[in-house]
Design an enzyme around this catalytic site. Structure first.
Site, PDB file in Angstrom:
ATOM      1  N   SER A  21       0.820  -1.222   0.000  1.00  0.00           N
ATOM      2  CA  SER A  21       0.000   0.000   0.000  1.00  0.00           C
ATOM      3  C   SER A  21       0.850   1.265   0.000  1.00  0.00           C
ATOM      4  CB  SER A  21      -0.936  -0.024   1.211  1.00  0.00           C
ATOM      5  OG  SER A  21      -0.201  -0.250   2.400  1.00  0.00           O
ATOM      6  N   ALA A  24       2.998   2.819  -5.246  1.00  0.00           N
ATOM      7  CA  ALA A  24       2.813   1.927  -6.394  1.00  0.00           C
ATOM      8  C   ALA A  24       1.524   1.109  -6.255  1.00  0.00           C
ATOM      9  CB  ALA A  24       4.022   0.997  -6.514  1.00  0.00           C
ATOM     10  N   GLU A 123      17.018  19.272  -7.330  1.00  0.00           N
ATOM     11  CA  GLU A 123      17.796  18.365  -6.477  1.00  0.00           C
ATOM     12  C   GLU A 123      19.009  17.894  -7.249  1.00  0.00           C
ATOM     13  OE1 GLU A 123      15.077  15.210  -5.353  1.00  0.00           O
ATOM     14  OE2 GLU A 123      14.958  16.033  -3.344  1.00  0.00           O
ATOM     15  N   HIS A 244      22.782   5.942   1.229  1.00  0.00           N
ATOM     16  CA  HIS A 244      22.787   7.321   1.716  1.00  0.00           C
ATOM     17  C   HIS A 244      24.026   7.460   2.593  1.00  0.00           C
ATOM     18  CE1 HIS A 244      21.675  11.086   3.512  1.00  0.00           C
ATOM     19  NE2 HIS A 244      20.725  11.187   2.612  1.00  0.00           N
ATOM     20  N   ARG A 293      26.422  11.752  -3.536  1.00  0.00           N
ATOM     21  CA  ARG A 293      26.165  10.808  -2.444  1.00  0.00           C
ATOM     22  C   ARG A 293      27.038   9.561  -2.460  1.00  0.00           C
ATOM     23  NH1 ARG A 293      19.646  10.094  -1.818  1.00  0.00           N
ATOM     24  NH2 ARG A 293      19.299  12.143  -0.907  1.00  0.00           N
ATOM     25  N   HIS A 352      19.615   2.687   0.863  1.00  0.00           N
ATOM     26  CA  HIS A 352      18.549   3.686   0.709  1.00  0.00           C
ATOM     27  C   HIS A 352      17.549   3.306  -0.383  1.00  0.00           C
ATOM     28  CE1 HIS A 352      16.726   7.577   1.023  1.00  0.00           C
ATOM     29  NE2 HIS A 352      17.089   7.958  -0.175  1.00  0.00           N
ATOM     30  N   ARG A 387      19.585   5.634  -9.507  1.00  0.00           N
ATOM     31  CA  ARG A 387      18.325   6.377  -9.640  1.00  0.00           C
ATOM     32  C   ARG A 387      18.572   7.881  -9.520  1.00  0.00           C
ATOM     33  NH1 ARG A 387      14.517   7.951  -4.862  1.00  0.00           N
ATOM     34  NH2 ARG A 387      16.576   7.966  -3.933  1.00  0.00           N
TER      35      ARG A 387
HETATM   36  C1  LIG Z   1      13.889   8.158   3.917  1.00  0.00           C
HETATM   37  C2  LIG Z   1      13.502   8.054   2.449  1.00  0.00           C
HETATM   38  C3  LIG Z   1      13.394   9.203   1.669  1.00  0.00           C
HETATM   39  C4  LIG Z   1      13.019   9.116   0.319  1.00  0.00           C
HETATM   40  N1  LIG Z   1      12.840  10.257  -0.421  1.00  0.00           N
HETATM   41  C5  LIG Z   1      12.344  10.164  -1.682  1.00  0.00           C
HETATM   42  C6  LIG Z   1      12.002  11.334  -2.451  1.00  0.00           C
HETATM   43  O1  LIG Z   1      12.131  12.452  -1.973  1.00  0.00           O
HETATM   44  N2  LIG Z   1      11.507  11.163  -3.704  1.00  0.00           N
HETATM   45  C7  LIG Z   1      11.337   9.934  -4.282  1.00  0.00           C
HETATM   46  O2  LIG Z   1      10.888   9.844  -5.428  1.00  0.00           O
HETATM   47  N3  LIG Z   1      11.648   8.822  -3.577  1.00  0.00           N
HETATM   48  C8  LIG Z   1      12.132   8.904  -2.310  1.00  0.00           C
HETATM   49  N4  LIG Z   1      12.415   7.772  -1.616  1.00  0.00           N
HETATM   50  C9  LIG Z   1      12.146   6.470  -2.252  1.00  0.00           C
HETATM   51  C10 LIG Z   1      10.644   6.243  -2.304  1.00  0.00           C
HETATM   52  O3  LIG Z   1      10.064   6.663  -1.079  1.00  0.00           O
HETATM   53  C11 LIG Z   1      10.315   4.785  -2.532  1.00  0.00           C
HETATM   54  O4  LIG Z   1      11.080   4.260  -3.570  1.00  0.00           O
HETATM   55  C12 LIG Z   1       8.836   4.631  -2.900  1.00  0.00           C
HETATM   56  O5  LIG Z   1       8.025   5.251  -1.920  1.00  0.00           O
HETATM   57  C13 LIG Z   1       8.493   3.160  -3.019  1.00  0.00           C
HETATM   58  O6  LIG Z   1       7.102   3.036  -3.152  1.00  0.00           O
HETATM   59  P1  LIG Z   1       6.473   1.589  -3.262  1.00  0.00           P
HETATM   60  O7  LIG Z   1       5.011   1.757  -3.347  1.00  0.00           O
HETATM   61  O8  LIG Z   1       7.180   0.837  -4.311  1.00  0.00           O
HETATM   62  O9  LIG Z   1       6.886   0.899  -1.860  1.00  0.00           O
HETATM   63  P2  LIG Z   1       6.535   1.288  -0.346  1.00  0.00           P
HETATM   64  O10 LIG Z   1       6.049   2.660  -0.209  1.00  0.00           O
HETATM   65  O11 LIG Z   1       7.723   0.886   0.456  1.00  0.00           O
HETATM   66  O12 LIG Z   1       5.332   0.319  -0.026  1.00  0.00           O
HETATM   67  C14 LIG Z   1       5.518  -1.072   0.051  1.00  0.00           C
HETATM   68  C15 LIG Z   1       4.274  -1.686   0.642  1.00  0.00           C
HETATM   69  O13 LIG Z   1       4.333  -3.097   0.565  1.00  0.00           O
HETATM   70  C16 LIG Z   1       3.965  -3.665   1.827  1.00  0.00           C
HETATM   71  N5  LIG Z   1       4.596  -4.990   1.900  1.00  0.00           N
HETATM   72  C17 LIG Z   1       5.907  -5.314   1.909  1.00  0.00           C
HETATM   73  N6  LIG Z   1       6.056  -6.651   1.947  1.00  0.00           N
HETATM   74  C18 LIG Z   1       4.802  -7.192   1.957  1.00  0.00           C
HETATM   75  C19 LIG Z   1       4.286  -8.502   1.993  1.00  0.00           C
HETATM   76  N7  LIG Z   1       5.078  -9.581   2.017  1.00  0.00           N
HETATM   77  N8  LIG Z   1       2.939  -8.672   2.018  1.00  0.00           N
HETATM   78  C20 LIG Z   1       2.100  -7.615   2.012  1.00  0.00           C
HETATM   79  N9  LIG Z   1       2.538  -6.332   1.959  1.00  0.00           N
HETATM   80  C21 LIG Z   1       3.868  -6.126   1.932  1.00  0.00           C
HETATM   81  C22 LIG Z   1       4.475  -2.655   2.821  1.00  0.00           C
HETATM   82  O14 LIG Z   1       3.877  -2.839   4.080  1.00  0.00           O
HETATM   83  C23 LIG Z   1       4.061  -1.366   2.116  1.00  0.00           C
HETATM   84  O15 LIG Z   1       2.695  -1.115   2.294  1.00  0.00           O
HETATM   85  C24 LIG Z   1      12.786   7.846  -0.257  1.00  0.00           C
HETATM   86  C25 LIG Z   1      12.892   6.694   0.521  1.00  0.00           C
HETATM   87  C26 LIG Z   1      13.234   6.788   1.872  1.00  0.00           C
HETATM   88  C27 LIG Z   1      13.329   5.529   2.676  1.00  0.00           C
END
Ligand SMILES: Cc1cc2nc3c(=O)[nH]c(=O)nc-3n(C[C@H](O)[C@H](O)[C@H](O)COP(=O)(O)OP(=O)(O)OC[C@H]3O[C@@H](n4cnc5c(N)ncnc54)[C@H](O)[C@@H]3O)c2cc1C
Length: 534
Positions: A21, A24, A123, A244, A293, A352, A387
């Site tokens: 959630s 993506a 950035e 990072h 970085r 990171h 990235r």
């Molecule tokens: C501190 C930090 C700062 C960042 N800053 C930026 C930024 O400024 N700009 C940018 O573009 N990106 C940034 N990023 C990267 C970006 O946040 C992530 O790459 C992006 O949010 C990933 O989105 P996602 O939906 O793929 O995964 P996530 O947002 O990590 O969501 C993954 C989901 O999957 C669930 N999940 C995991 N395993 C399972 C399982 N086995 N069964 C069921 N559910 C599961 C989790 O609970 C979660 O809900 C940052 C990351 C961090 C950590």
């Protein structure tokens, strides 16, 4: 090959299952609803857990005056160090602006300039102002809030929290037709069960927890990449992990997510010092502490190795009004017994972002029929070897919409799952030694010797099997699988490129202008192939 679980005690059904959630998963689910497709959204912890809410900087999109997708493309390709998939980058930058407009229409509120326009900032690596941000440095929290509100309003999306996807269910021919889940506290659906669907979208985020220090939250154990590998899907570019350079190093913390000490602190004049109290960045790069970085992370790692210390120091005592300029960082330092106004802060590099993941095409399809991957879990090829900042939230928005459109345009039948052949599980106690070994030998800086040594440690850990299925054991086994994939990729890539640094091969090589693709077959044997990148 699947993880060992208890016997499934219940079954549910939906058209499509979305696992995760974050930006993506939520984007994919909402776009599926535009075609009236029923969605079961399962998420491992509370619905807002994941990296998305931690994203600080923002979202990149060519929306500003004079900016164009083509210029965004150029910056993305430069960061990707020759390994970007050009078609994926084209999709990302050309469909990005519209994806951001859709997000705004869904209720996300971004910071505005004095004239009332969306404020766009710059950035590292971007030659234009094209980063949208919200609440200053709380962009991810706003993106998550807006998407969650839209999901809550949609009765066609059923959400199950505390639902960990263990493995996918597959038909006799290998097509994906559901998932095995472990659910806590959901009434009749407690414990292990089966969710059936015509398509499954993995959106489980990053794998930062493979390392002992990470900026990623505890849920980022790379479960989606591991379950895709077990389903026979290909993964690519997994050796490219962004580190990072500076998180707070805490004696008391054995591992896991650490507070970020942002580059902005160095931007305000804080200096990096080694154990002898000497500056070390000045002679390494013209920008010294403000070098890119990966360069800062590498030099910190070298200093740590040389002094056999788990951290270096960041002296921010000269930064004026530290507590006003960096209230969050100040608070987390104080919480850990450090006053940055009078003491140097212990800092270390931390994993990171994973640029690689489950290999997908431009519609998010993996190499296994019925299985899609989106967001940080996926490897579209858009990030190449590194990235570009703020391109990852954008990737979730753009490719989530494409996956939903593809599923809607290609209706599939519900297939019958077959019993999976072999099951295995490792002891949860392997997690910490695995993380420490990965940070030492397969992290910021690698060599044939360090990777070999790390592999030896992992092979020892793999002898500690378990017969007691539980969340910790499933996660530890997933981390083990990913660690092996990372080591195999890093050992194979005999060059330094993007976020992959080899001390024994310090230069990029034209021979390695190709993507390393890995998979595991049904007998558990690993395979590797290459994809030439133009
Ligand atoms: C501190 C930090 C700062 C960042 N800053 C930026 C930024 O400024 N700009 C940018 O573009 N990106 C940034 N990023 C990267 C970006 O946040 C992530 O790459 C992006 O949010 C990933 O989105 P996602 O939906 O793929 O995964 P996530 O947002 O990590 O969501 C993954 C989901 O999957 C669930 N999940 C995991 N395993 C399972 C399982 N086995 N069964 C069921 N559910 C599961 C989790 O609970 C979660 O809900 C940052 C990351 C961090 C950590």
């Amino acid at each position: 090959m699947k993880l060992l679980t208890g016997k499934p005690g219940w079954t549910v059904q939906a058209d499509v299952i979305v696992i995760g959630s974050g930006v993506a998963g939520l984007t994919t689910a909402l776009n599926l609803r535009a075609s009236k497709i029923s969605v079961l959204l399962v998420t491992k912890a509370k619905i807002d857990e994941g990296s998305t809410k931690w994203a600080q900087g923002g979202i990149a999109a060519a929306l500003g005056p004079g900016d164009t997708p083509n210029q965004h493309k150029k910056d993305t390709l430069t960061a990707g160090a020759g390994l970007c998939d050009i078609a994926a980058v084209d999709v990302l930058v050309t469909e990005g602006p519209e994806a951001v407009r859709r997000l705004i229409a869904q209720g996300a509120v971004f910071d505005k300039s004095e004239t009332g326009e969306i404020a766009l900032t710059r950035e590292g690596g971007h030659l234009r102002n094209r980063i949208l941000h919200a609440g200053g440095d709380a962009t991810g929290a706003e993106v998550s809030r807006a998407l969650l509100a839209a999901v809550n309003d949609d009765e066609g999306i059923e959400v199950i929290e505390n639902a960990l996807a263990i493995d996918v269910l597959q038909s006799a021919a290998g097509a994906v037709c559901g998932v095995t889940l472990h659910v806590i506290n959901a009434g009749s659906r407690d414990g292990v069960g089966r969710a059936l669907a015509k398509a499954v979208v993995i959106a489980t985020g990053g794998l930062g927890q493979v390392y002992s220090q990470t900026t990623n939250p505890p849920v980022s154990t790379g479960d989606g990449v591991a379950l895709a590998l077990r389903a026979g899907a290909e993964v690519a570019d997994v050796e490219f992990i962004q580190f990072h350079p500076t998180v707070l190093w805490r004696e008391s913390a054995s591992g896991g997510q650490q507070p970020l000490i942002s580059e902005a602190v160095r931007g305000e004049g804080a200096l990096l010092l080694n154990d002898k109290g000497e500056r070390f960045m000045k002679e390494k790069h013209p920008l010294a502490e403000l070098a890119p970085r990966d360069i800062v992370a590498k030099e910190i790692f070298i200093q740590m190795k040389e002094s056999n210390s788990p951290h270096v120091w960041l002296d921010a005592t000269t930064v004026p009004d530290f507590e006003k300029r960096f209230p969050t960082i100040y608070a987390s330092c104080l919480e850990n017994g450090i006053d940055p106004k009078s003491q140097a802060i212990p800092v270390a590099p931390a994993s990171h972002y994973a640029s690689g993941g489950v290999r997908v095409d431009l519609n998010g399809q993996t190499t296994v029929p019925g299985l899609y991957a989106c967001g940080e879990t996926a490897c579209t090829g858009a990030h190449g070897a590194n990235r570009l900042a703020s391109n990852s939230l954008l990737e979730g928005l753009v490719f989530g919409a494409r996956i939903a459109a593809h599923i809607a345009a290609h209706p599939a039948p519900q297939l019958e799952p077959e019993d999976a052949p072999a099951h295995f599980l490792l002891n949860p106690a392997i997690q910490l030694p695995l993380q420490l070994a990965m940070s030492q030998g397969a992290g910021v800086m690698r060599s044939a010797a360090s990777l070999n040594e790390t592999l030896g440690i992992l092979e020892q850990l793999a002898t500690r099997t378990s017969t007691e299925p539980c969340i910790e054991a499933w996660e530890a086994t997933n981390l083990y699988l990913l660690a092996i994939a990372i080591i195999r990729g890093a050992a194979e890539r005999k060059e330094s490129r993007g976020s992959h640094w080899r001390s024994d091969f310090p230069e990029p090589s034209l021979d390695w202008q190709r993507r390393i693709i890995q998979r595991i077959d049904s007998d558990g044997v690993w395979h590797m192939r290459y994809e030439e990148v133009r």
